[in-house]
Design an enzyme around this catalytic site. Structure first.
Site, mmCIF file in Angstrom:
data_model
loop_
_atom_site.group_PDB
_atom_site.id
_atom_site.type_symbol
_atom_site.label_atom_id
_atom_site.label_comp_id
_atom_site.label_asym_id
_atom_site.label_seq_id
_atom_site.Cartn_x
_atom_site.Cartn_y
_atom_site.Cartn_z
ATOM 1 N N HIS A 263 4.814 -12.827 -6.555
ATOM 2 C CA HIS A 263 3.472 -12.295 -6.765
ATOM 3 C C HIS A 263 3.435 -11.250 -7.885
ATOM 4 O O HIS A 263 4.258 -10.325 -7.915
ATOM 5 C CB HIS A 263 2.944 -11.678 -5.470
ATOM 6 C CG HIS A 263 1.497 -11.299 -5.556
ATOM 7 N ND1 HIS A 263 0.483 -12.210 -5.345
ATOM 8 C CD2 HIS A 263 0.895 -10.126 -5.845
ATOM 9 C CE1 HIS A 263 -0.680 -11.612 -5.494
ATOM 10 N NE2 HIS A 263 -0.464 -10.346 -5.796
ATOM 11 N N HIS A 300 -0.685 -2.413 -0.543
ATOM 12 C CA HIS A 300 -0.361 -1.400 -1.530
ATOM 13 C C HIS A 300 -1.241 -0.170 -1.344
ATOM 14 O O HIS A 300 -2.370 -0.259 -0.858
ATOM 15 C CB HIS A 300 -0.453 -1.938 -2.959
ATOM 16 C CG HIS A 300 -1.729 -2.627 -3.299
ATOM 17 N ND1 HIS A 300 -2.041 -3.890 -2.865
ATOM 18 C CD2 HIS A 300 -2.783 -2.229 -4.049
ATOM 19 C CE1 HIS A 300 -3.224 -4.253 -3.319
ATOM 20 N NE2 HIS A 300 -3.702 -3.266 -4.028
ATOM 21 N N ASP A 306 -9.560 4.340 -7.206
ATOM 22 C CA ASP A 306 -10.525 3.619 -6.385
ATOM 23 C C ASP A 306 -10.603 2.200 -6.938
ATOM 24 O O ASP A 306 -10.759 2.016 -8.148
ATOM 25 C CB ASP A 306 -11.910 4.268 -6.461
ATOM 26 C CG ASP A 306 -12.094 5.399 -5.459
ATOM 27 O OD1 ASP A 306 -11.089 5.848 -4.890
ATOM 28 O OD2 ASP A 306 -13.244 5.832 -5.257
ATOM 29 N N HIS A 336 -4.369 -0.598 1.317
ATOM 30 C CA HIS A 336 -5.116 -1.787 1.714
ATOM 31 C C HIS A 336 -4.282 -3.018 1.361
ATOM 32 O O HIS A 336 -3.282 -2.925 0.647
ATOM 33 C CB HIS A 336 -6.501 -1.848 1.059
ATOM 34 C CG HIS A 336 -6.471 -2.219 -0.393
ATOM 35 N ND1 HIS A 336 -6.214 -1.314 -1.383
ATOM 36 C CD2 HIS A 336 -6.656 -3.409 -1.024
ATOM 37 C CE1 HIS A 336 -6.250 -1.908 -2.553
ATOM 38 N NE2 HIS A 336 -6.510 -3.181 -2.376
#
Length: 385
Positions: A263, A300, A306, A336
């Site tokens: 990934h 991560h 943000d 998240h």
């Protein structure tokens, strides 16, 4: 963007006599950034570009914070923003800080009764639905679904739509918007490993020059105010120009994804950068090809950024209950990752058809009441098992 372009008629040497057919002079104007140190273009007008007849009303359009300090992950249902006839009135800011305003718009009508320029910020318009033409003092750019339109601050423009069904993601940047520096050599040319190149850009064309006097309404955004000025001549009276500072388009469909055996991190999707935030394009691509790879993104921590993700189309294997026009906000300070079950379910998948725009800011974002009005209110709980 360090790319030279020109349109129309210009003199052989800059800052020299350039006469009209009747023997009078054209009027030269430098359109530059960062004082005289940034990118610029030289324009040649039929009339003095300084003729202002009247200065009218000013309206405060600066966004107001309904949530000043946000720690919740949010899911905004963007298509709940209702269509509005007027282009500027349709623009609704949902997230903002001192560097960037992120908004949504669903304009129904073309801008024909006035002209507009944003002197506060570069504008990045992403066309989610609709087709039309961006008309500027430096030429026209046809646009369609999936196009980014980069409009430098101070650029006078009108936007014309072909139908009444239009949806736009609007990003206003208080810092210049460039393509990522690591994609370019020291001359400014895009390198071979860049996911796009100069051939992919939509440059201004079909320069229209209007030799008209009268009263032309100009709406100017400055310091969060929308000022109403009356110009004495048509703003699109440029007969020729050349330089590096101009609007351009780029289709998200021309972004060539970078993939790997395992990934790849979000920076491989980067499309634009500023000193305060970056913009990434998530496009259909093959998944990782290591025999034991997990295609879903790993969890991560958002320590410094943000993260705003605008969902355009397709299926997002790391998210549940996502639809077109949704905006997820993952604030700095908490980790998240993929929703429960999606991490495991991604194993063995070979490709994705997702299409999305991501904006990562380096300072926290505030939410307006318009954002709260379309917030589902429970997204932050969606990782519970």
């Amino acid at each position: 963007m360090p790319l030279y372009h020109k349109q129309g008629k210009i003199p052989q040497k800059r800052h020299t006599i350039f006469k009209k057919p009747d023997g009078t002079l054209h009027y030269e104007q430098l359109f530059g950034t960062i004082g005289f140190d940034g990118m610029s273009s030289l324009m040649y007008h039929l009339h003095r570009p300084t003729q202002i007849k009247e200065v009218g009303a000013s309206i405060d359009i600066s966004p107001k914070a309904a949530v000043e300090h946000n720690i919740k992950s949010r899911l905004l249902k963007g298509f709940q923003v209702q269509p509005v006839d007027d282009y500027l009135e349709s623009r609704v800011t949902v997230l903002f800080n001192n560097d960037v305003h992120v908004g949504l718009a669903a304009p129904k009508k073309s801008m024909t009764t006035y002209f507009y320029k944003n002197t506060d910020a570069d504008e990045l318009l992403f066309i989610h639905k609709g087709t039309g033409t961006l008309k500027t003092m430096l030429g026209e750019i046809p646009f369609e679904y999936g196009d980014y339109l980069v409009i430098p601050r101070g650029m006078i423009y009108q936007i014309h739509f072909d139908t009444e069904e239009n949806r736009l993601l609007v990003t206003e940047s208080y810092h210049p918007i460039y393509t990522p520096k690591r994609y370019r050599n020291y001359f400014g040319q895009h390198l071979e490993h860049s996911p796009f190149c100069e051939r992919d850009f939509k440059l201004p064309e079909n320069l229209q020059s209007f030799d008209e006097k009268g009263e032309f309404l100009m709406k100017v955004k400055k310091q969060g105010q929308l000022h109403h000025l009356t110009y004495a001549t048509h703003p699109f009276d440029v007969v020729g120009w050349d330089g590096y500072n101009f609007p351009y388009g780029f289709s998200i469909h021309n972004f060539e994804p970078i993939t790997g055996r395992v990934h790849q991190p979000p920076p491989v999707h980067q499309t634009f950068e500023t000193s305060a935030f970056v913009v990434c394009s998530f496009v259909p691509r093959m998944y990782d090809y290591h025999p034991q790879s997990i295609p879903a993104p790993y969890n991560h921590s958002n320590i410094d950024s943000d993260e705003v993700l605008y969902y355009v189309d397709g299926d997002f294997m790391s998210r549940k209950s996502i639809d077109q026009g949704y905006i997820s906000l993952h604030p700095a300070g908490i980790p998240h990752g993929p929703h429960p079950g999606t991490y495991e379910a991604s194993i063995g998948k070979i490709k994705t058809e997702e299409l999305a725009v991501m904006i990562d800011t380096f300072k926290p974002l505030k939410l307006t009441q318009a954002a709260l009005d379309i917030d589902d209110g429970k997204y932050y709980k969606s990782w519970m098992e």
